[in-house]
Design a protein around this motif. Structure first.
Motif, short mmCIF file in Angstrom:
data_model
loop_
_atom_site.label_atom_id
_atom_site.label_comp_id
_atom_site.label_asym_id
_atom_site.label_seq_id
_atom_site.Cartn_x
_atom_site.Cartn_y
_atom_site.Cartn_z
N THR A 1 93.50 134.97 39.58
CA THR A 1 94.66 135.76 39.57
C THR A 1 94.13 137.33 39.16
O THR A 1 94.80 138.25 39.02
N SER A 2 92.62 137.45 39.00
CA SER A 2 92.35 138.61 38.42
C SER A 2 92.85 139.10 37.24
O SER A 2 93.25 140.36 36.88
N THR A 3 93.09 138.37 36.29
CA THR A 3 93.65 138.59 35.00
C THR A 3 92.43 138.15 33.86
O THR A 3 91.36 137.64 34.08
N VAL B 1 108.19 134.15 31.36
CA VAL B 1 108.51 133.99 32.67
C VAL B 1 108.22 135.03 33.65
O VAL B 1 107.67 135.04 34.80
N TYR B 2 108.84 136.26 33.32
CA TYR B 2 108.69 137.47 34.02
C TYR B 2 107.26 137.71 34.26
O TYR B 2 106.77 138.07 35.49
N ALA B 3 106.39 137.76 33.18
CA ALA B 3 104.85 137.87 33.35
C ALA B 3 104.23 136.82 34.09
O ALA B 3 103.37 137.24 35.14
N GLY B 4 104.68 135.72 34.03
CA GLY B 4 104.05 134.83 34.83
C GLY B 4 104.18 134.87 36.47
O GLY B 4 103.41 134.23 37.06
N ALA C 1 102.55 130.93 40.15
CA ALA C 1 102.15 130.35 41.75
C ALA C 1 100.79 129.71 41.77
O ALA C 1 100.44 128.63 42.49
N ALA C 2 99.92 130.21 40.99
CA ALA C 2 98.34 129.67 41.02
C ALA C 2 98.54 128.38 40.31
O ALA C 2 97.80 127.26 40.98
N LEU C 3 99.30 128.02 39.38
CA LEU C 3 99.44 126.81 38.66
C LEU C 3 100.34 125.70 39.43
O LEU C 3 100.01 124.68 38.91
N ALA C 4 100.97 126.30 40.19
CA ALA C 4 101.70 125.25 41.22
C ALA C 4 100.78 124.53 42.10
O ALA C 4 101.17 123.64 42.92
N ASP C 5 99.90 125.16 42.77
CA ASP C 5 99.02 124.94 43.56
C ASP C 5 97.95 123.78 43.14
O ASP C 5 97.79 122.54 43.92
N GLU C 6 97.35 123.80 42.05
CA GLU C 6 96.48 123.10 41.32
C GLU C 6 96.41 123.02 39.90
O GLU C 6 96.88 124.15 39.43
N GLY D 1 101.32 136.24 39.09
CA GLY D 1 100.92 135.06 40.00
C GLY D 1 100.40 134.03 39.28
O GLY D 1 99.82 133.07 39.82
N TRP D 2 100.58 133.94 38.02
CA TRP D 2 100.00 132.85 37.17
C TRP D 2 100.96 131.43 37.53
O TRP D 2 100.30 130.60 37.73
#
Length: 352
Positions: free
Chosen positions: A50-52, A24-27, A34-39, A31-32
């Protein structure tokens, strides 16, 4: 099942929960979530967004999907689409929700970074200060308390008529001792628009963050924040009321602080301490609140309190009798529990 097998199952589950916390801390930090909450995204799309790195994104998504935190469509490893559903999204990302626990892992990571220092303190004495624990600790505490202060503090105080009337006096000056990131002081100012609020804390980064929050909230004209020392409270008084929200148990010399508060508040002015709603007495096995507070105490609050000498060494599990003893030595004659319930893990005391 033997006692050994029962405990082995419990320890295995606890270890897995630790790794979930790290995930959870890493996510959150990368920004993982946050990105997955959008779509819904594939691991490749998540990496690009997320530039990862894709391979790590894929492992993270599969790990969180295996736990049921993320939803996933069927397909090949690189074509599966992952998403964060509304329930977990609220808990992890909604800074205004009373269910917001996203920053909780930051406190654990802060302690983990200093584990060698903590072990040294356990062996030889001393402690690990709030400043040593760094931004993960101070920012996570502020973020976790923020929705409770923002949404519930004003209504909670309004439910105590005599206290509400005193705080609502025209021109009232209110001290928020140990204000941290400032959300309690800002909530007091919103609830009592005729009052001015002064927040005090010994942690300079917290004071800086509080000042920025006051500017952003448009309350800097009525809320100020001061980097405190032992004499600051008396110098800034007198006050009509004073609060100390979830901080007294961290203080190495709580009696001195309570004495300074008593001296700085006008006679009869309310002094309110909000601290953990732990049981009146120690018992084992304990309830969830005591278990949680012992965890915070061993790795966060007690080492912070013991990092300065001399220290009362209170720890997070401050029983009501301990607070009453501190208050008596500080010159107060009575400690009463205010009729405020359903306020997270907290209990409100009035000292008089």
């Amino acid at each position: 099942m033997s006692d050994a097998e029962t405990y082995a199952e419990r320890l295995f589950a606890a270890s897995m929960s630790t790794y979930e916390t790290f995930g959870v801390y890493a996510g959150l930090r990368l920004g993982w979530f946050a990105a997955l909450a959008d779509e819904s995204l594939t691991s490749t799309e998540l990496a690009e967004r997320t530039s990862t790195q894709e391979r790590y994104c894929r492992e993270f998504c599969e790990f969180m999907a295996s736990l049921g935190t993320l939803t996933v469509t069927t397909g090949s490893p690189t074509s599966r689409r992952f998403a964060l559903p509304p329930g977990p999204a609220e808990v992890l990302l909604d800074e205004q929700s009373l269910n917001y626990l996203g920053p909780l892992g930051r406190m654990a990571v802060a302690a983990g970074r200093r584990i060698d220092d903590l072990l040294d303190a356990y062996r030889t004495g001393g402690g690990v200060s709030w400043a040593d624990l760094g931004n993960d600790a101070r920012e996570s505490q502020a973020a976790l308390n923020r929705p409770w202060f923002t949404r519930r503090l004003g209504p909670a105080l309004a439910d105590v008529p005599d206290l509400h009337a005193e705080l609502g006096r025209a021109g009232a000056r209110i001290a928020d001792v140990g204000c941290g990131g400032g959300w309690s002081a800002l909530a007091l100012a919103r609830a009592y628009p005729d009052a001015t609020v002064i927040g005090l804390d010994v942690d300079e980064p917290s004071i800086s963050a509080a000042r920025s929050a006051a500017e952003a909230e448009g309350l800097a004209d009525r809320v100020s924040f001061v980097l405190a020392n032992g004499a600051t409270l008396t110098e800034l008084g007198p006050f009509d009321a004073a609060f100390a929200f979830e901080c007294l148990h961290d203080m190495p010399r709580p009696v001195e602080v309570l004495t300074a508060i008593r001296d700085a508040v006008r006679p009869g002015g309310p002094v309110v301490i909000m601290d953990e709603a732990v049981d009146d007495e120690f018992r084992a096995p304990a309830g969830e609140i005591d278990q949680c507070m012992y965890a915070f105490s061993l790795f966060i609050c007690l080492p912070d309190g013991l990092s300065s000498s001399p220290s009362a060494g209170t720890g997070t599990v401050m029983r009501p009798s301990t607070l009453a003893d501190y208050a008596r030595h500080a010159g107060f004659s009575a400690v009463t529990v205010l009729p405020i319930s359903d306020f997270g893990f907290f209990r409100f005391y009035r000292l008089s």
